[in-house]
Design a protein around this motif. Structure first.
Motif, PDB file in Angstrom:
ATOM      1  N   UNK A   4       0.972  -1.303   0.125  1.00 21.94           N
ATOM      2  CA  UNK A   4      -0.154   0.099  -0.011  1.00 21.94           C
ATOM      3  C   UNK A   4       1.006   1.143  -0.158  1.00 21.94           C
ATOM      4  N   UNK A   5       0.961   1.945  -1.330  1.00 25.21           N
ATOM      5  CA  UNK A   5       1.712   3.172  -1.134  1.00 25.21           C
ATOM      6  C   UNK A   5       0.921   4.497  -0.887  1.00 25.21           C
ATOM      7  N   UNK A   6       1.124   5.313  -0.169  1.00 31.50           N
ATOM      8  CA  UNK A   6       0.307   6.443   0.154  1.00 31.50           C
ATOM      9  C   UNK A   6       1.254   7.760  -0.071  1.00 31.50           C
ATOM     10  N   UNK A   7       0.885   8.447  -1.111  1.00 32.51           N
ATOM     11  CA  UNK A   7       1.411   9.740  -1.105  1.00 32.51           C
ATOM     12  C   UNK A   7       0.860  10.782  -0.450  1.00 32.51           C
ATOM     13  N   UNK A   8       1.801  11.797   0.455  1.00 32.60           N
ATOM     14  CA  UNK A   8       1.053  12.683   1.197  1.00 32.60           C
ATOM     15  C   UNK A   8       1.809  14.097   0.960  1.00 32.60           C
ATOM     16  N   UNK A   9       1.073  15.131   1.356  1.00 31.67           N
ATOM     17  CA  UNK A   9       1.655  16.390   1.324  1.00 31.67           C
ATOM     18  C   UNK A   9       0.502  17.120   2.543  1.00 31.67           C
ATOM     19  N   UNK A  10       1.648  17.466   3.712  1.00 31.69           N
ATOM     20  CA  UNK A  10       0.678  18.337   4.622  1.00 31.69           C
ATOM     21  C   UNK A  10      -0.595  17.365   5.116  1.00 31.69           C
ATOM     22  N   UNK A  35       7.698  16.526   1.046  1.00 32.53           N
ATOM     23  CA  UNK A  35       8.047  17.819   1.907  1.00 32.53           C
ATOM     24  C   UNK A  35       7.284  18.653   2.568  1.00 32.53           C
ATOM     25  N   UNK A  36       6.360  17.868   3.280  1.00 29.33           N
ATOM     26  CA  UNK A  36       5.378  18.602   4.202  1.00 29.33           C
ATOM     27  C   UNK A  36       5.802  19.374   4.977  1.00 29.33           C
ATOM     28  N   UNK A  37       5.214  20.513   5.535  1.00 32.58           N
ATOM     29  CA  UNK A  37       5.595  21.227   6.568  1.00 32.58           C
ATOM     30  C   UNK A  37       4.818  21.215   7.735  1.00 32.58           C
ATOM     31  N   UNK A  38       4.149  20.238   7.783  1.00 31.03           N
ATOM     32  CA  UNK A  38       2.996  20.172   8.899  1.00 31.03           C
ATOM     33  C   UNK A  38       3.509  19.029   9.933  1.00 31.03           C
ATOM     34  N   UNK A  39       4.711  18.486   9.900  1.00 36.99           N
ATOM     35  CA  UNK A  39       5.020  17.187  10.454  1.00 36.99           C
ATOM     36  C   UNK A  39       4.532  15.803  10.172  1.00 36.99           C
ATOM     37  N   UNK A  40       3.873  15.934   9.247  1.00 35.32           N
ATOM     38  CA  UNK A  40       3.334  14.411   8.807  1.00 35.32           C
ATOM     39  C   UNK A  40       4.587  13.264   8.711  1.00 35.32           C
ATOM     40  N   UNK A  41       5.906  13.600   8.084  1.00 31.12           N
ATOM     41  CA  UNK A  41       6.852  12.661   8.030  1.00 31.12           C
ATOM     42  C   UNK A  41       6.952  12.335   9.662  1.00 31.12           C
ATOM     43  N   UNK A  42       7.367  13.186  10.506  1.00 31.17           N
ATOM     44  CA  UNK A  42       7.658  12.931  11.888  1.00 31.17           C
ATOM     45  C   UNK A  42       6.662  12.211  12.574  1.00 31.17           C
ATOM     46  N   UNK A  43       5.332  12.446  12.181  1.00 26.86           N
ATOM     47  CA  UNK A  43       4.242  11.859  12.928  1.00 26.86           C
ATOM     48  C   UNK A  43       4.351  10.269  12.479  1.00 26.86           C
ATOM     49  N   UNK A  44       4.635  10.053  11.236  1.00 29.60           N
ATOM     50  CA  UNK A  44       4.533   8.611  10.514  1.00 29.60           C
ATOM     51  C   UNK A  44       5.930   7.849  11.081  1.00 29.60           C
ATOM     52  N   UNK A  45       7.120   8.668  11.395  1.00 25.65           N
ATOM     53  CA  UNK A  45       8.163   7.984  11.653  1.00 25.65           C
ATOM     54  C   UNK A  45       8.091   7.684  13.213  1.00 25.65           C
ATOM     55  N   UNK A  46       7.473   8.516  13.986  1.00 22.78           N
ATOM     56  CA  UNK A  46       7.645   8.199  15.454  1.00 22.78           C
ATOM     57  C   UNK A  46       6.338   7.180  15.958  1.00 22.78           C
ATOM     58  N   UNK A  47       5.109   7.402  15.107  1.00 22.67           N
ATOM     59  CA  UNK A  47       4.033   6.412  15.607  1.00 22.67           C
ATOM     60  C   UNK A  47       3.949   5.255  14.744  1.00 22.67           C
ATOM     61  N   UNK A  55      10.822  10.104   2.551  1.00 17.67           N
ATOM     62  CA  UNK A  55      10.537  11.547   2.489  1.00 17.67           C
ATOM     63  C   UNK A  55      11.338  12.026   1.298  1.00 17.67           C
ATOM     64  N   UNK A  56      10.714  13.040   0.686  1.00 16.84           N
ATOM     65  CA  UNK A  56      10.913  13.663  -0.605  1.00 16.84           C
ATOM     66  C   UNK A  56      11.291  15.437  -0.224  1.00 16.84           C
ATOM     67  N   UNK A  57      12.520  15.637  -0.546  1.00 15.59           N
ATOM     68  CA  UNK A  57      12.800  16.997  -0.296  1.00 15.59           C
ATOM     69  C   UNK A  57      12.010  18.004  -0.989  1.00 15.59           C
ATOM     70  N   UNK A  58      11.134  17.581  -2.118  1.00 21.09           N
ATOM     71  CA  UNK A  58      10.359  18.520  -2.835  1.00 21.09           C
ATOM     72  C   UNK A  58       8.927  18.050  -2.889  1.00 21.09           C
ATOM     73  N   UNK A  59       8.172  18.971  -3.355  1.00 19.42           N
ATOM     74  CA  UNK A  59       6.723  18.301  -3.815  1.00 19.42           C
ATOM     75  C   UNK A  59       6.537  18.253  -5.021  1.00 19.42           C
ATOM     76  N   UNK A  64       5.451  11.742 -10.480  1.00 25.70           N
ATOM     77  CA  UNK A  64       6.898  11.662  -9.956  1.00 25.70           C
ATOM     78  C   UNK A  64       7.036  10.998  -8.702  1.00 25.70           C
ATOM     79  N   UNK A  65       6.263  11.228  -7.776  1.00 23.91           N
ATOM     80  CA  UNK A  65       6.213  10.639  -6.325  1.00 23.91           C
ATOM     81  C   UNK A  65       6.334   9.087  -6.599  1.00 23.91           C
TER      82      UNK A  65
END
Length: 70
Positions: A4-10, A35-47, A55-59, A64-65
């Motif tokens: 299951x591949x989920x592409x996220x942004x904020x 490249x979410x600025x709302x902490x999405x990647x941190x939440x996924x990494x932590x929980x 993590x992509x450095x750009x949107x 392309x994602x």
């Protein structure tokens, strides 16, 4: 193996419900964060340590994602 591949942004406010619903599946879960600025990647990494986070450095455009590193 099913993936299951989920592409996220904020998506911090929504991603937990999505990932929680997939936890019981036997699928490999991959989150590509654009490249979410709302902490999405941190939440996924932590929980969700079992989730593969890319993590992509750009949107980039959605198409392309999917070819980043999946």
């Amino acid at each position: 193996m099913l993936s299951a591949i989920i592409v996220t942004y904020n998506s911090r406010g929504h991603i937990s419900r999505c990932l929680d619903s997939l936890q019981e599946s036997r699928a490999e879960i991959v989150v590509v964060d654009n490249a979410s600025s709302d902490g999405t990647a941190d939440l996924v990494r932590d929980r969700y340590p079992a989730v593969k986070l890319i993590p992509s450095p750009t949107n980039p455009e959605q198409e392309e994602a999917f070819v980043l590193d999946v």
